[in-house]
Enzyme design. Sequence first.
Site, PDB file in Angstrom:
ATOM      1  N   THR A 183      59.990  18.392   8.855  1.00  0.00           N
ATOM      2  CA  THR A 183      58.651  18.996   8.741  1.00  0.00           C
ATOM      3  C   THR A 183      58.009  19.025  10.119  1.00  0.00           C
ATOM      4  O   THR A 183      57.906  17.993  10.788  1.00  0.00           O
ATOM      5  CB  THR A 183      57.789  18.193   7.750  1.00  0.00           C
ATOM      6  N   SER A 214      60.715  13.374   0.064  1.00  0.00           N
ATOM      7  CA  SER A 214      59.901  13.090   1.251  1.00  0.00           C
ATOM      8  C   SER A 214      60.281  11.767   1.899  1.00  0.00           C
ATOM      9  O   SER A 214      60.622  10.801   1.212  1.00  0.00           O
ATOM     10  CB  SER A 214      58.429  13.044   0.835  1.00  0.00           C
ATOM     11  N   LYS A 247      60.764  22.907   8.259  1.00  0.00           N
ATOM     12  CA  LYS A 247      59.718  23.192   7.263  1.00  0.00           C
ATOM     13  C   LYS A 247      58.375  23.319   7.968  1.00  0.00           C
ATOM     14  O   LYS A 247      57.950  22.385   8.662  1.00  0.00           O
ATOM     15  CB  LYS A 247      59.647  22.060   6.236  1.00  0.00           C
ATOM     16  N   TYR A 253      60.060  13.055   8.411  1.00  0.00           N
ATOM     17  CA  TYR A 253      58.940  12.989   9.353  1.00  0.00           C
ATOM     18  C   TYR A 253      59.432  12.193  10.542  1.00  0.00           C
ATOM     19  O   TYR A 253      59.913  11.070  10.370  1.00  0.00           O
ATOM     20  CB  TYR A 253      57.740  12.264   8.732  1.00  0.00           C
ATOM     21  N   HIS A 311      52.191  23.972   4.113  1.00  0.00           N
ATOM     22  CA  HIS A 311      51.945  22.650   3.546  1.00  0.00           C
ATOM     23  C   HIS A 311      50.926  22.758   2.394  1.00  0.00           C
ATOM     24  O   HIS A 311      50.139  21.852   2.150  1.00  0.00           O
ATOM     25  CB  HIS A 311      51.395  21.722   4.644  1.00  0.00           C
TER      26      HIS A 311
END
Length: 365
Positions: free
Chosen positions: A156, A108, A228, A131, A252
Amino acid sequence: MRLDPINLHDYEARAKQALPHNSWDFIEAGAMDEMTTRRNRTAFEALTLRPRFLRDVSNRKLSTTVLGSEISFPVMVCPAGGHKIAHPDGELATARGAGMSNTLMMLSTSSHYSMEEVAGVATSPLWFQLYHRGYELTEMLVHRAEEAGFRAIVLTVDTPVPSPKERDQRNRYENPFPLGNFRATTEQMPEMSGTDEAPNWQPARVPPLTWQELEWLRGLTSLPLVLKGVRTAEDAHVASESGVNGILVSNHGGRQLDQTMSSIEMIPEVVAAVHGHAEVYLDSGVRRGSDVLKALALGARAVAIGRPLYWGLAVDGAEGVHGVLELLRKELDQVMAYCGQTNVEAVEPALVNIPNGWGPGRVAG
Ligand SMILES: Cc1cc2nc3c(=O)[nH]c(=O)nc-3n(C[C@H](O)[C@H](O)[C@H](O)COP(=O)(O)O)c2cc1C
């Protein structure tokens, strides 16, 4: 002597005992009424298997590839922010656990260890989850990921606003550790002060990333791009037309928009919409080897696990992550034998009964 966990539910129960209440809630919660989180399980349970017998199943091949990277079985590790809440070695332990199982880990943006630190200990392939929090930040992260040897960028797309996880609001939960990828910055960047999961980032200030800017993102790197969070035929169609290499069908784990469909329900329409132009993966609700087989039968190439990685970490660090993955491997191998399947890359679609009423109101062409 205490038995080793024999399934993922055992890991879950032990992790709950081991973790402080608010960390447990942060990991386990879904958004609002948690309907989507529950549906991720009930939808898997609604799919029944149609086993086939009197076949030679003595050799079963579980290994496969994802975007050209070899993995020993079709279960990967989801990107999830901040593993130190479950174990002091955080993402380093997760990477070691994934490496012991020879499978891929997605890291992440909001990890507690930096991508370079994780790449330093990883022995299996890594993808970097992005992100978007501004063009300059995105450019910096993508370049670093490529430099550090990550093999794909996973953007994402399902977090346009902060997550309405009411358990965290009630607990006044705050992520207790700094984010590893931004440690070198002298001041905490406001855009990155929380994760997608925390209430303190300010999406209104972030310049948007839309389908129009995907071309720009692709131009930053030679790495393949995975989206995603796509979960409709309409978006999957645009994604494959835009040259996206992979789609991770995900809600998620039900942690963002509540009252949506489960991931497994959306696999058939997404697979149909991409016409083989992109690989399709699934996460959200995978807890058994049979869930993996069901996803493969519906056309997913591989699946990934989110919460269970924290359970493994909380119970036994890297060994626990490895343990969780190995239980899924064992169960997948067993259910393949029961169902007359010998190759994860050639699972028969007729293996599952699809309940009436699954699918969209309307499918894009
Ligand atoms: C504690 C936690 C943190 C997460 N953080 C991220 C994240 O930073 N980025 C992201 O794309 N997904 C994140 N996710 C979602 C996972 O990638 C994944 O979609 C989800 O956990 C899959 O569902 P499952 O938990 O039922 O396996 C997070 C999930 C959890 C449980």
